[in-house]
Design an enzyme around this catalytic site. Structure first.
Site: not given
Length: 255
Positions: A9, A35, A150, A152, A247
């Site tokens: 992130n 990310e 990820d 999602n 995360h």
């Protein structure tokens, strides 16, 4: 061999929270990041740290600054690195990066989120349909494949803290869960569930309402390995004590 997948992130934000001291302590052989939200040209100090830790590093950023982007750090130099998947809109968002080694290939994946509204949910479905076909073809050339990242998507009710109240939430929609079921059954192993069938193991928590402290989370980060690699899987652990992001990392150990 230890492989970590971690949606950081924003790598610059994670670095300020001690990410690289933590990575040094884990001594992982390979790290898939998602990310990262940065071009490597923007982060020379972080690149220097990565190289000091002994990693080769490969980056695939989004065109939009401060958005998306994936990377692979590896102490073993790959034979080949594939940037993107050839689908223009996906590659503009920096979502797929693959490194090929002697005995297997490793992909860092950041699947779109649909939580911001119907338009992005439609793009997520478009990505899912494309990715299913893309991986089907890719496996013909690369049967030993690990897709880390990820997704999602929470696959099953055990993977989310409140399946009933989230039944209509992006990431746990019936269509998404069905896609995950079909994708895995087409020749992949959910490596964490291969070793652990216990509930309350999550990899992402909302920043709202103290969700992480209460462990009100979602398991949306995976190491999916092709069935050809089953005998190479040694262990998988989720590492919730690493708090550089919303995360947490997932650690895969291979024989």
């Amino acid at each position: 061999m230890k492989i970590i997948s971690y949606n950081v992130n924003g790598i610059r934000a994670a670095a300020t929270k001690g990410l690289f001291n933590w990575l040094q302590a884990t001594d992982a052989d390979m790290i898939c990041l998602q990310e990262v939200k940065a071009l490597k040209e923007q982060i020379p100090d972080i690149i220097a740290l990565i190289e000091q830790l002994g990693y080769h590093h490969y980056w695939f950023a989004a065109e939009k600054k401060g958005y998306s982007g994936v990377a692979i750090l590896t102490k073993i130099k790959p034979n080949h690195v594939e940037y993107g998947c050839g689908e223009e809109w996906i590659d503009k968002e920096g979502r797929i990066l693959r490194a090929d080694f002697d005995s297997f290939s490793l992909m860092s994946l950041y699947m779109p989120s649909g939580s911001s509204g119907d338009e992005r949910q439609a793009k997520k479905y478009e990505f899912m349909a494309f990715f299913n076909n893309y991986i089907h073809e890719l496996r013909k050339a690369y049967p030993n494949l690990i897709i880390s990242g990820d997704y999602n998507i929470c696959h099953k009710p055990i993977d989310i803290h409140n399946p009933k109240s989230n039944a209509n939430s992006s990431g746990f929609l019936p269509e998404e869960r069905e896609w995950m079921e079909i994708f895995i059954n087409n020749g992949f192993i959910d490596s964490f569930r291969h070793f652990n069938q216990d509930p309350h193991h999550y990899t992402w928590w909302s920043y709202r309402a103290g969700s992480r402290g209460k462990n009100l989370g979602w398991r949306i980060d995976y190491h999916l390995a092709t069935r050809e690699m089953e005998n190479s899987l040694k262990n998988v652990r989720i590492l919730p004590d690493a708090v550089h992001s919303d995360h947490c990392p997932v650690l895969l150990e291979l024989n």
